[in-house]
Design a protein around this motif. Structure first.
Motif, PDB file in Angstrom:
ATOM      1  N   UNK A  25       8.363  -2.564   5.847  1.00 44.97           N
ATOM      2  CA  UNK A  25       8.396  -1.633   6.983  1.00 44.97           C
ATOM      3  C   UNK A  25       6.960  -1.268   7.369  1.00 44.97           C
ATOM      4  N   UNK A  26       6.741  -0.859   8.611  1.00 49.29           N
ATOM      5  CA  UNK A  26       5.382  -0.467   9.028  1.00 49.29           C
ATOM      6  C   UNK A  26       4.818   0.639   8.149  1.00 49.29           C
ATOM      7  N   UNK A  27       5.687   1.575   7.675  1.00 48.71           N
ATOM      8  CA  UNK A  27       5.191   2.678   6.825  1.00 48.71           C
ATOM      9  C   UNK A  27       4.632   2.135   5.510  1.00 48.71           C
ATOM     10  N   UNK A  28       5.353   1.201   4.930  1.00 49.48           N
ATOM     11  CA  UNK A  28       4.892   0.656   3.637  1.00 49.48           C
ATOM     12  C   UNK A  28       3.577  -0.099   3.818  1.00 49.48           C
ATOM     13  N   UNK A  29       3.488  -0.855   4.903  1.00 45.85           N
ATOM     14  CA  UNK A  29       2.244  -1.601   5.125  1.00 45.85           C
ATOM     15  C   UNK A  29       1.077  -0.631   5.332  1.00 45.85           C
ATOM     16  N   UNK A  30       1.329   0.430   6.084  1.00 44.18           N
ATOM     17  CA  UNK A  30       0.275   1.412   6.349  1.00 44.18           C
ATOM     18  C   UNK A  30      -0.131   2.129   5.052  1.00 44.18           C
ATOM     19  N   UNK A  31       0.876   2.478   4.261  1.00 40.20           N
ATOM     20  CA  UNK A  31       0.632   3.170   2.994  1.00 40.20           C
ATOM     21  C   UNK A  31      -0.250   2.315   2.072  1.00 40.20           C
ATOM     22  N   UNK A  32       0.047   1.045   1.996  1.00 36.76           N
ATOM     23  CA  UNK A  32      -0.752   0.196   1.105  1.00 36.76           C
ATOM     24  C   UNK A  32      -2.189   0.103   1.614  1.00 36.76           C
ATOM     25  N   UNK A  33      -2.364   0.226   2.931  1.00 35.82           N
ATOM     26  CA  UNK A  33      -3.716   0.223   3.483  1.00 35.82           C
ATOM     27  C   UNK A  33      -4.496   1.474   3.123  1.00 35.82           C
ATOM     28  N   UNK A  34      -3.790   2.562   2.830  1.00 35.12           N
ATOM     29  CA  UNK A  34      -4.456   3.834   2.496  1.00 35.12           C
ATOM     30  C   UNK A  34      -4.979   3.871   1.060  1.00 35.12           C
ATOM     31  N   UNK A  35      -4.435   2.988   0.220  1.00 36.45           N
ATOM     32  CA  UNK A  35      -4.797   3.043  -1.206  1.00 36.45           C
ATOM     33  C   UNK A  35      -6.276   2.715  -1.393  1.00 36.45           C
ATOM     34  N   UNK A  36      -6.973   3.580  -2.089  1.00 33.98           N
ATOM     35  CA  UNK A  36      -8.386   3.358  -2.413  1.00 33.98           C
ATOM     36  C   UNK A  36      -8.500   3.027  -3.898  1.00 33.98           C
ATOM     37  N   UNK A  37      -9.679   2.580  -4.318  1.00 33.67           N
ATOM     38  CA  UNK A  37      -9.887   2.229  -5.729  1.00 33.67           C
ATOM     39  C   UNK A  37      -9.526   3.412  -6.635  1.00 33.67           C
ATOM     40  N   UNK A  38      -8.704   3.149  -7.644  1.00 34.35           N
ATOM     41  CA  UNK A  38      -8.233   4.118  -8.644  1.00 34.35           C
ATOM     42  C   UNK A  38      -7.205   5.107  -8.123  1.00 34.35           C
ATOM     43  N   UNK A  39      -6.700   4.896  -6.896  1.00 38.81           N
ATOM     44  CA  UNK A  39      -5.545   5.696  -6.475  1.00 38.81           C
ATOM     45  C   UNK A  39      -4.373   5.333  -7.369  1.00 38.81           C
ATOM     46  N   UNK A  40      -3.567   6.332  -7.688  1.00 44.21           N
ATOM     47  CA  UNK A  40      -2.407   6.063  -8.537  1.00 44.21           C
ATOM     48  C   UNK A  40      -1.199   5.786  -7.646  1.00 44.21           C
ATOM     49  N   UNK A  41      -0.367   4.857  -8.075  1.00 44.54           N
ATOM     50  CA  UNK A  41       0.751   4.439  -7.214  1.00 44.54           C
ATOM     51  C   UNK A  41       1.866   3.798  -8.028  1.00 44.54           C
ATOM     52  N   UNK A  42       3.060   3.829  -7.444  1.00 42.62           N
ATOM     53  CA  UNK A  42       4.189   3.059  -7.971  1.00 42.62           C
ATOM     54  C   UNK A  42       4.464   1.956  -6.966  1.00 42.62           C
ATOM     55  N   UNK A  43       4.522   0.740  -7.470  1.00 41.44           N
ATOM     56  CA  UNK A  43       4.744  -0.395  -6.571  1.00 41.44           C
ATOM     57  C   UNK A  43       5.975  -1.132  -7.045  1.00 41.44           C
ATOM     58  N   UNK A  44       6.906  -1.390  -6.113  1.00 43.02           N
ATOM     59  CA  UNK A  44       8.057  -2.197  -6.504  1.00 43.02           C
ATOM     60  C   UNK A  44       8.043  -3.507  -5.733  1.00 43.02           C
ATOM     61  N   UNK A  45       8.585  -4.519  -6.349  1.00 40.50           N
ATOM     62  CA  UNK A  45       8.578  -5.827  -5.704  1.00 40.50           C
ATOM     63  C   UNK A  45       9.200  -6.886  -6.591  1.00 40.50           C
TER      64      UNK A  45
END
Ligand code: 4AD
Ligand code: MG
Length: 431
Positions: free
Chosen positions: A55-75
């Motif tokens: 989805x556009x939101x997910x693509x945008x969100x992944x673009x916001x991630x900076x080095x050492x940002x914490x995240x949960x990624x599913x795939x």
């Protein structure tokens, strides 16, 4: 959300959707794809976010991630032999846990002082993670070896009324109205415990206020100290070489990926297990003099001497029977030559210097009593140690293996400071 798994376990989930919980290590982007390198402590995996697949939101969100940002990624887990680690994740969803702002340690080169000031963050890079993993496996190997050979672990005190090694290196502190010192070595307490349990070992921090700023010295380091009743000098050395061989074999077997991350030449380590060469102090002095060193019988070795001596061998080298006058008061003199003691230092190959120091201990009451006079040791604080020679004294031996020096050697580190999570070095107490 898909089930949470470790990156290190992705091989068990090929073709399934999973979730990983971690931190963004690095990122590359083309307009239509973000390649996120995510780490979680068990490994590193590339997560591929394709604009047309999410989805556009997910693509945008992944673009916001900076080095050492914490995240949960599913795939979806996909095998890819070109990928580091062998697997990739085709991203289906992303949850941002926290965006890291201006992480100070970038992927550029940084100076050592800067890295040491940021040790709390520096620990996160793959190299430092690998060293901490090896450290944990070295400890496990040591405990495995000793626990399987009838040793009992006994924990000595950290606060002590007296010193074990050089009194110039003591950290002093107040113990209510008394003076106390941070332990330099648990050895004397292990000698007491060995008279109860036969074979014992301690493992704990040791403190030396050494004004040495070298690649080999820490102010606070960890030492394993086995002590064995009815064991003489020769058997002491055999146990040491078996222990160090076991540790190296264990790390080669269990830390292949970590040693690869560290760029360690494992061929060199593979030559270590076995029985180690031995050289007398006398022969070492003669060899050094023949090879152009300005040293005399009675001098102690410095780093260049140790490096040169050990450099002749692929395996650690024992130097035995040092002059009595340059070694600790508790060491047993050679009965045939009282000017030398039944001790040995184990010198690691490749310039890492002494990793183990050990000796047979004086068992005779009168002799130890004389040593107390010669070394001006206060009777009140050491009375208990003399007692051990009054009630069923037996020949006994032990040694101390420095954990960080051993790790520095096995990992091939330039400097011992990387072998411990938060090093205490000369003039550095932060972080
Ligand atoms: O040779 P050392 O001083 O021996 C003892 O303390 C004995 N009481 C041990 C025993 O027989 N139970 O220290 C033993 C080992 C050294 O070989 C070295 O590996 C490590 O401890 N070591 C240090 N490591 C890092 N920084 C320092 N300042 C160290 N001092 C000693
Ligand atoms: Mg020593």
């Amino acid at each position: 959300m898909a089930p949470v798994v470790n990156i290190g376990q992705l091989h068990q989930h090929v073709g399934s959707s999973v979730t990983i919980e971690g931190w963004l290590y690095n990122k590359r982007s083309s307009g239509k794809i973000h390649f996120l390198q995510v780490r979680d402590g068990t490994g590193l995996v590339q997560c591929v976010v394709v604009k047309s697949a999410v989805t556009p939101e997910i693509f945008e969100r992944s673009g916001l991630l900076t080095q050492e940002s914490s995240c949960r990624v599913s795939g979806l887990v996909r095998q890819d032999d070109r990928a580091p680690g062998g697997y990739e994740l085709d991203v289906e969803g992303i949850e941002i846990v926290q965006i890291a702002q201006e992480y100070p340690i970038t992927h550029k080169e940084h100076g050592v002082d800067f890295l040491m000031d940021h040790r709390h963050l520096w620990l996160r890079v793959p190299r430092q993670r690998a060293i901490m993993r090896v450290r944990a496996e070295v400890q496990r190997a040591i405990f495995d070896f000793l626990d399987n050979r009838g040793f009992t672990r006994v924990d000595p005190p950290i606060l002590t009324p007296s010193s074990c090694e050089d009194t110039t290196e003591l950290f002093q502190t107040k113990y209510f109205d008394e003076e106390a010192y941070l332990t330099q070595s648990g050895q004397m307490y292990m000698e007491a415990a060995a008279m109860s349990l036969g074979r014992v070992y301690s493992f704990g921090p040791c403190f030396r206020a050494e004004k040495s700023k070298t690649r080999r010295h820490l102010i606070e380091f960890w030492m394993v100290e086995p002590e064995m009743a009815y064991v003489d000098h020769d058997e002491n050395l055999r146990i040491q070489e078996q222990l160090v061989s076991h540790v190296v074999e264990h790390v080669l077997h269990h830390c292949e990926a970590e040693l690869h991350t560290l760029g360690r030449d494992v061929e060199k380590l593979a030559k270590v297990p076995g029985s180690f060469p031995r050289m007398s102090y006398d022969d070492a002095i003669a060899w050094l003099r023949k090879n152009g060193f300005d040293i005399e019988w009675g001098d102690d070795f410095g780093a260049p001497h140790e490096t040169a001596l050990a450099g002749q061998y692929d395996q650690p080298l024992f130097i035995e029977r040092y002059p009595t006058k340059i070694k600790a008061f508790y060491m047993q003199p050679d009965p045939l030559r009282p000017e030398v003691v039944l001790c040995a230092d184990m010198l690691a190959p490749e310039g890492y210097g002494e990793i183990v120091g050990g000796s047979q201990r004086i068992a005779d009451y009168e002799l130890l009593n004389t040593r107390f006079d010669e070394h001006h040791l206060p009777r009140d604080t050491y009375a208990w140690y003399l007692d051990l020679r009054r009630y069923g004294s037996v020949p006994h031996s032990g040694f101390g293996l420095g954990l960080e020096r051993t790790i520095a050697w096995i990992c091939g580190l330039e400097h011992i400071r990387e072998a411990i999570a938060f090093p205490r070095t000369l003039y550095r107490l932060y972080p």
